[in-house]
Design an enzyme around this catalytic site. Structure first.
Site, PDB file in Angstrom:
ATOM      1  N   HIS A  92       9.547   8.057   0.357  1.00  0.00           N
ATOM      2  CA  HIS A  92      10.906   7.645   0.725  1.00  0.00           C
ATOM      3  C   HIS A  92      11.195   6.198   0.336  1.00  0.00           C
ATOM      4  O   HIS A  92      12.343   5.791   0.278  1.00  0.00           O
ATOM      5  CB  HIS A  92      11.198   7.926   2.207  1.00  0.00           C
ATOM      6  CG  HIS A  92      10.553   7.008   3.193  1.00  0.00           C
ATOM      7  ND1 HIS A  92       9.372   7.306   3.841  1.00  0.00           N
ATOM      8  CD2 HIS A  92      10.925   5.798   3.664  1.00  0.00           C
ATOM      9  CE1 HIS A  92       9.069   6.330   4.668  1.00  0.00           C
ATOM     10  NE2 HIS A  92       9.995   5.403   4.593  1.00  0.00           N
ATOM     11  N   ASP A 228       4.155  11.971   2.087  1.00  0.00           N
ATOM     12  CA  ASP A 228       5.142  10.907   1.846  1.00  0.00           C
ATOM     13  C   ASP A 228       4.552   9.754   1.035  1.00  0.00           C
ATOM     14  O   ASP A 228       4.360   8.657   1.538  1.00  0.00           O
ATOM     15  CB  ASP A 228       5.657  10.401   3.208  1.00  0.00           C
ATOM     16  CG  ASP A 228       6.950   9.605   3.072  1.00  0.00           C
ATOM     17  OD1 ASP A 228       7.277   9.198   1.939  1.00  0.00           O
ATOM     18  OD2 ASP A 228       7.618   9.387   4.092  1.00  0.00           O
ATOM     19  N   SER A 657       6.804   1.068   6.343  1.00  0.00           N
ATOM     20  CA  SER A 657       6.666   2.239   5.497  1.00  0.00           C
ATOM     21  C   SER A 657       5.899   1.869   4.249  1.00  0.00           C
ATOM     22  O   SER A 657       6.221   0.884   3.599  1.00  0.00           O
ATOM     23  CB  SER A 657       8.033   2.765   5.080  1.00  0.00           C
ATOM     24  OG  SER A 657       8.475   3.667   6.017  1.00  0.00           O
TER      25      SER A 657
END
Ligand code: ARG
Ligand code: GLU
Length: 728
Positions: A92, A228, A657
């Site tokens: 992402h 991810d 992230s």
């Protein structure tokens, strides 16, 4: 999924609970620490399992692992995993960049992307990667001689000059970028010396069936089965320094990169997350917390629910709209879901009441202290200030989320720019030039815009704004609505008659405009709304909000300082501010609802079991199913499966992230990508019993690269340990 009861005993044995009066502090894991201050945490970290010297994580000589952690783009983290500048981050985090590289013919979301050699790596214009080389505490030089109680405005005047001068000095002396940032709400200042590389190339990107598997349904949730990750490479000029893109650039060479440990971990193992948490507000008062909890978050959720519904309808009906909106949607939905978890966590855990209890104790300390005369009045001042602005804050949030959520309205800024250009132009030919430039800058908007979708957003969000904003409505809005018989559908049709719906219409207008044509713009219905709302905010809202923010900055700075000085039971860490931090905790499962809870780890068999060909979010790629059916897991097999994700009690936030998740030896065991829903309130209040970060297990990453992507060549440049007993 295996259930576990182990976690509960681990919580009991690893946490030291200290109760002093109303203070209840769990020392184990809260905190995001500045790398140069880790020395003061060393004893605690060692006690919990750290197995390397702190100096290996950060040192002033510049050889620490901080040199292998990068700020990826503007809001994510990445880690260097080879001597040739290979960067691992989240799927992402690469999503927006990959959207720019994708088209119907090259649909990397559907098919993934794997470079099979360096020459196939795709340049990502605009993407940057920043290394933090060194940090120094410069508080004394910034705050010297400034009284704590000086007003924010007066203080900022002095400080901003000092910051500018000192940054300049550091830049010249180091040859690097230098940025000075406030910590502890402006009670401390640090200079950050960094290098930003700007030739970054895409190396590997799994299809959405892996990289966003579970989509928004599973986002912020545990258990989780999302692969991810994505991979990029940093390129450098001849001298290994940052350079603009050139085909002659070479992969960035470094001796500071993470060793990967594919040998696994167990529940209770020590872990660290090294990265760039964005924003936390751990020390605010119950009054400010209550504003977030009962005003700001609920408005955001309400407005975004409507916007997302409209977007989803159109995205499901058309692949074209899907490709245009998928990246935007992910961003909007991400906040939407997080805030729901935040509100829920704050409610279920009575956090406002807990803050109030803390404030009582703080007040007791303040009253009994005579070193900080201002401390007694801080909380009452905050109460008065916050109460006075609730209506305005609420209206402003509706404007930001509902009015500006209708894309055509903020986009009308482009017409405003043109209008300004017309006012200051002195010849029609020059004006044409300027206008064409402005139109060109705006053209990126149309790549990802669908007017029919936006019309549905309009008819859904405008009524919400008009009905709920406490009468904070500009005259032009009321006028347009009335002129259309109070019908939102008719009003919408009128507004979308604007030239802004279509790039060709906008260009046609640009080519026809002369200096005398201001009216043509002023008659545009979307411009009228934009202009009205901007002016309205400027007059009726921004002054109040700005004053409040200023007052709050002042009070929060003093409140932080007073908590720090008076509350001796607590170890204070500075709130996140998108600068490099290290946080540590343990691999640890959780049981939010009852005695039989979630395991700390998920695996590929569970992902396959979730396959649902009818739902885009849960469609497992054929090849992954085949690998699973044949149990073709290679060296990444563990207990007859491949682990996908695990949770741990590290204190992380948005911006973490893509962060490297490390074991006790500082080796990479995973990549951070999320938190669990029950714990998203940790940006405001961290609770060790509830808050967990979610990491992708590096074995799944390596499995997908090698077996699914067929890009095993990349593994050769990595240093992978922990495979002693595994056959290829
Ligand atoms: N919640 C994660 C974060 O805060 C992942 C977001 C991306 N995934 C998504 N479905 N939108 O960034
Ligand atoms: N997914 C988040 C991000 O983009 C990290 C998870 C979190 O907020 O903890 O930064």
């Amino acid at each position: 999924m295996r259930k576990t009861t182990l976690f509960s005993c681990i919580i009991k044995t690893t946490l030291s609970l200290v109760m002093v009066g109303n203070f209840c502090h769990i020392y184990a894991k809260e905190g995001m620490w500045l790398p140069p201050t880790l020395k003061s945490r060393e004893a605690d970290m060692k006690k919990q399992g750290l197995d390397i010297p702190i100096e290996q994580l950060y040192n002033d000589a510049g050889t620490g692992l901080n040199n292998a952690v990068v700020l990826f783009g503007r809001g994510c983290t990445g880690e260097i995993i080879s001597s040739k500048g290979l960067v691992l981050t989240n799927h992402h985090c690469g999503y927006g960049t990959v959207q720019g590289l994708s088209s119907k013919e090259h649909d990397y979301f559907a098919n993934g992307f794997w470079a099979m050699n360096n020459s196939e790596e795709l340049p990502c214009g605009g993407l940057t990667v920043t290394f933090i080389r060194r940090m120094e505490n410069v508080t004394d030089r910034i705050l010297n001689g400034i009284d704590d109680t000086l007003s924010e405005a007066a203080r900022d005047k002095v400080i901003s000059v000092r910051i500018k001068n000192l940054e300049k000095g550091y830049k010249v002396a180091s040859g690097m970028d230098a940025q000075i940032k406030p910590y502890y709400n402006g009670n401390q200042y640090w200079v950050i010396l960094s290098e930003t590389y700007r030739d970054i190339r895409l190396v590997g990107f799994p299809p959405n069936g892996i990289g966003t598997f579970g989509g928004d349904t599973d986002n912020w949730m545990w258990p989780r089965h999302t692969g991810d990750f994505s991979m990029f490479r940093v390129y450098a000029g001849k001298d290994n320094k940052p350079a603009d893109y050139s085909k002659d650039n070479k992969p960035y060479q470094t001796s500071q990169y993470f060793t990967i440990n594919a040998g696994g971990y167990k529940e209770g193992d020590f872990t660290m997350v090294y990265g760039f948490p964005g924003t936390t507000m751990e020390y605010i008062s119950s009054y400010q917390l209550n504003q977030i909890y009962s005003i700001i978050d609920p408005i955001r959720i309400e407005a975004r629910t409507k916007r997302l519904n409209a977007w989803t309808n159109h995205m499901t009906a058309s692949r074209d709209v899907f490709l245009k909106y998928t990246s935007k949607r992910a961003g909007v939905a991400n906040g939407w879901k997080k805030w729901q978890g935040e509100v829920r966590g704050l409610r279920l855990n009575n956090v406002v009441a807990k803050k109030e209890a803390y404030e009582k104790t703080f007040q007791g300390l303040a009253v009994n202290d005579n070193t900080l005369p201002y401390a007694d009045d801080l909380l009452s001042s905050m109460a008065v200030k916050s109460m006075a602005v609730n209506d305005v804050l609420s209206a402003d949030e509706y404007i930001k989320e509902a009015v500006y959520g209708i894309e055509i309205i903020p986009h009308a800024a482009v017409l405003d720019k043109m209008l300004n250009a017309m006012r200051s132009a002195n010849s029609d030919t020059k004006l044409r030039d300027t206008l064409q430039k402005i139109a060109k800058q705006a053209s990126g908007f149309y790549k990802n815009y669908d007017a029919a979708t936006d019309m549905d957003v309009f008819t859904s969000l405008m009524p919400l704004y008009i009905q709920k904003c406490n009468g904070y409505i500009p005259g032009a809005f009321t006028k347009q609505l009335q002129e259309h018989g109070n019908s939102y559908a008719d009003w919408c049709a009128y507004v979308f008659g604007s030239v802004l719906t279509d790039e060709n219409k906008l260009n046609a207008l640009v080519n026809s405009l002369t200096m005398a044509d201001a009216e043509k713009i002023q008659n545009d219905p979307a411009w009228q709304l934009y202009h009205a709302i901007v002016e309205f905010r400027r007059e009726k809202i921004t002054p109040t909000v700005a004053k409040y923010n200023d007052d709050l900055a002042y009070l929060n700075r003093l409140y932080m300082n007073a908590q720090y000085k008076l509350d001796k039971t607590k170890t204070f860490f500075p709130d996140a501010n998108l600068t490099l931090r290290l946080t540590y905790g343990q691999v640890q499962g959780i049981d939010p609802d009852g005695p039989a809870g979630y395991s700390f780890q998920t695996n590929i068999d569970e992902a396959i079991a979730k396959n649902n060909p009818d739902v885009e979010e849960f469609r497992v790629p054929e090849k992954l199913k085949e690998l699973n059916a044949k149990k073709d897991y290679g060296r990444w097999q563990t207990n007859n499966t491949v682990p996908i994700a695990f949770i741990a009690s590290n204190h992380t936030s948005g911006g973490n992230s893509g962060s490297p998740v490390l074991n006790a030896k500082g080796e990479l065991i995973g990549t951070n990508f999320d938190r669990i829903w029950e714990g998203t309130m940790s940006d405001l209040y961290f609770d060790t019993n509830l808050c967990r970060n979610i990491s992708l297990d590096v074995r799944y990453t390596l499995f997908v690269i090698e077996k699914f992507g067929g890009a095993g060549w990349l593994l050769k440049e990595m240093n992978i340990v922990g495979l002693e007993n595994k056959k290829r």
